[in-house]
Design a protein around this motif. Structure first.
Motif, PDB file in Angstrom:
ATOM      1  N   VAL A 135      15.230   1.047   6.898  1.00 52.48           N
ATOM      2  CA  VAL A 135      13.877   1.310   6.417  1.00 52.48           C
ATOM      3  C   VAL A 135      13.466   2.756   6.684  1.00 52.48           C
ATOM      4  O   VAL A 135      14.071   3.457   7.482  1.00 52.48           O
ATOM      5  CB  VAL A 135      12.852   0.360   7.073  1.00 52.48           C
ATOM      6  CG1 VAL A 135      13.266  -1.086   6.881  1.00 52.48           C
ATOM      7  CG2 VAL A 135      12.673   0.676   8.545  1.00 52.48           C
ATOM      8  N   VAL A 136      12.397   3.157   6.025  1.00 50.73           N
ATOM      9  CA  VAL A 136      11.755   4.436   6.294  1.00 50.73           C
ATOM     10  C   VAL A 136      10.447   4.114   7.005  1.00 50.73           C
ATOM     11  O   VAL A 136       9.593   3.419   6.448  1.00 50.73           O
ATOM     12  CB  VAL A 136      11.482   5.223   4.986  1.00 50.73           C
ATOM     13  CG1 VAL A 136      10.723   6.511   5.294  1.00 50.73           C
ATOM     14  CG2 VAL A 136      12.781   5.514   4.244  1.00 50.73           C
ATOM     15  N   LEU A 137      10.307   4.577   8.235  1.00 52.32           N
ATOM     16  CA  LEU A 137       9.066   4.393   8.982  1.00 52.32           C
ATOM     17  C   LEU A 137       8.154   5.578   8.680  1.00 52.32           C
ATOM     18  O   LEU A 137       8.579   6.720   8.765  1.00 52.32           O
ATOM     19  CB  LEU A 137       9.329   4.350  10.486  1.00 52.32           C
ATOM     20  CG  LEU A 137      10.054   3.139  11.033  1.00 52.32           C
ATOM     21  CD1 LEU A 137      10.293   3.299  12.537  1.00 52.32           C
ATOM     22  CD2 LEU A 137       9.260   1.881  10.771  1.00 52.32           C
ATOM     23  N   VAL A 138       6.915   5.281   8.322  1.00 51.70           N
ATOM     24  CA  VAL A 138       5.921   6.320   8.061  1.00 51.70           C
ATOM     25  C   VAL A 138       4.752   6.067   8.997  1.00 51.70           C
ATOM     26  O   VAL A 138       4.227   4.960   9.052  1.00 51.70           O
ATOM     27  CB  VAL A 138       5.440   6.288   6.585  1.00 51.70           C
ATOM     28  CG1 VAL A 138       4.380   7.353   6.347  1.00 51.70           C
ATOM     29  CG2 VAL A 138       6.611   6.464   5.633  1.00 51.70           C
ATOM     30  N   SER A 139       4.363   7.103   9.729  1.00 52.58           N
ATOM     31  CA  SER A 139       3.232   6.963  10.640  1.00 52.58           C
ATOM     32  C   SER A 139       2.145   7.943  10.231  1.00 52.58           C
ATOM     33  O   SER A 139       2.388   8.898   9.504  1.00 52.58           O
ATOM     34  CB  SER A 139       3.668   7.233  12.077  1.00 52.58           C
ATOM     35  OG  SER A 139       4.078   8.590  12.208  1.00 52.58           O
ATOM     36  N   HIS A 140       0.952   7.675  10.737  1.00 56.13           N
ATOM     37  CA  HIS A 140      -0.179   8.540  10.434  1.00 56.13           C
ATOM     38  C   HIS A 140      -0.925   8.880  11.709  1.00 56.13           C
ATOM     39  O   HIS A 140      -1.121   8.021  12.571  1.00 56.13           O
ATOM     40  CB  HIS A 140      -1.114   7.839   9.444  1.00 56.13           C
ATOM     41  CG  HIS A 140      -2.334   8.636   9.135  1.00 56.13           C
ATOM     42  ND1 HIS A 140      -3.552   8.395   9.739  1.00 56.13           N
ATOM     43  CD2 HIS A 140      -2.521   9.680   8.298  1.00 56.13           C
ATOM     44  CE1 HIS A 140      -4.433   9.258   9.274  1.00 56.13           C
ATOM     45  NE2 HIS A 140      -3.841  10.049   8.410  1.00 56.13           N
ATOM     46  N   SER A 141      -1.325  10.127  11.840  1.00 58.08           N
ATOM     47  CA  SER A 141      -2.156  10.600  12.931  1.00 58.08           C
ATOM     48  C   SER A 141      -1.521  10.245  14.274  1.00 58.08           C
ATOM     49  O   SER A 141      -0.324  10.424  14.466  1.00 58.08           O
ATOM     50  CB  SER A 141      -3.567  10.042  12.793  1.00 58.08           C
ATOM     51  OG  SER A 141      -4.447  10.672  13.688  1.00 58.08           O
ATOM     52  N   GLN A 142      -2.313   9.731  15.206  1.00 54.50           N
ATOM     53  CA  GLN A 142      -1.794   9.427  16.536  1.00 54.50           C
ATOM     54  C   GLN A 142      -0.771   8.296  16.512  1.00 54.50           C
ATOM     55  O   GLN A 142       0.020   8.148  17.432  1.00 54.50           O
ATOM     56  CB  GLN A 142      -2.940   9.084  17.478  1.00 54.50           C
ATOM     57  CG  GLN A 142      -2.494   9.046  18.907  1.00 54.50           C
ATOM     58  CD  GLN A 142      -3.655   9.161  19.867  1.00 54.50           C
ATOM     59  OE1 GLN A 142      -4.780   9.380  19.470  1.00 54.50           O
ATOM     60  NE2 GLN A 142      -3.359   9.002  21.134  1.00 54.50           N
ATOM     61  N   PHE A 199      12.225   8.682   9.666  1.00 55.82           N
ATOM     62  CA  PHE A 199      10.921   8.543  10.307  1.00 55.82           C
ATOM     63  C   PHE A 199      10.074   9.721   9.844  1.00 55.82           C
ATOM     64  O   PHE A 199      10.425  10.872  10.061  1.00 55.82           O
ATOM     65  CB  PHE A 199      11.061   8.528  11.826  1.00 55.82           C
ATOM     66  CG  PHE A 199       9.759   8.548  12.579  1.00 55.82           C
ATOM     67  CD1 PHE A 199       8.690   7.756  12.180  1.00 55.82           C
ATOM     68  CD2 PHE A 199       9.598   9.346  13.694  1.00 55.82           C
ATOM     69  CE1 PHE A 199       7.489   7.766  12.879  1.00 55.82           C
ATOM     70  CE2 PHE A 199       8.405   9.368  14.407  1.00 55.82           C
ATOM     71  CZ  PHE A 199       7.353   8.573  13.990  1.00 55.82           C
ATOM     72  N   VAL A 200       8.954   9.419   9.189  1.00 61.05           N
ATOM     73  CA  VAL A 200       8.068  10.447   8.637  1.00 61.05           C
ATOM     74  C   VAL A 200       6.735  10.378   9.376  1.00 61.05           C
ATOM     75  O   VAL A 200       6.089   9.335   9.400  1.00 61.05           O
ATOM     76  CB  VAL A 200       7.835  10.227   7.121  1.00 61.05           C
ATOM     77  CG1 VAL A 200       6.889  11.271   6.563  1.00 61.05           C
ATOM     78  CG2 VAL A 200       9.160  10.202   6.375  1.00 61.05           C
TER      79      VAL A 200
END
Length: 158
Positions: free
Chosen positions: A63-70, A94-95
């Protein structure tokens, strides 16, 4: 994150099939490795199961993990605490979206100075243990390499 989700849906991702979410309460900082933290332990178990489910439902592809902010710091903690063999099998990329250094620096300023930063968290923000998750780690920086060099003293990861 809403606009990103909308954009991904426009190009064919489907909620619950190829697009999943894993919210986390940023007030529950991950404890140091080996120390108990029920909230983060539960998050790690749930995110691990979600990643494995997403991979399985999509032909066993990583998978591609995408996170936002903290959330980027919490996702990074999750990845760092996951065994390498598991990461290679289940995580392709990981983005980190909008996990800005400026906000991190301002947060650390308030932490060390005791003066509230300009964040919406105000005075409460300076006591959040989650600010420690992004400090240099000996796993990345060896103990002999100085991180900060001054005329009088060098500072290393510990």
């Amino acid at each position: 994150m809403g606009r990103l989700v909308e954009a991904l849906e426009k190009v064919g991702y489907r909620d619950g099939e190829t697009l999943f979410g894993a919210p986390y309460d940023f007030r529950q900082a991950p404890a140091a490795p080996g120390k108990p933290c029920r909230a983060f332990s539960r998050f790690r178990r749930q995110l691990r199961a979600l990643v494995e489910h997403a991979s399985r439902t999509n032909g066993d592809q990583p998978v591609v993990l995408v996170s936002h902010s903290q959330g980027g710091y919490f996702a990074l903690e999750f990845i760092n605490r996951s065994p390498m063999a598991w990461r290679r099998r289940h995580v392709k990329h990981f983005v980190m979206a909008s996990t800005g250094a400026g906000g991190f620096v301002l947060g650390l300023q308030s932490l060390v100075s005791g003066v509230s930063d300009a964040s919406p968290m105000g005075l409460a923000g300076r006591s959040l243990a989650c600010k420690f998750t992004s400090l240099p780690s000996p796993k990345v920086f060896d103990r002999d390499t100085p991180l900060v060099v001054t005329r009088d003293k060098n500072y290393r990861s510990s």
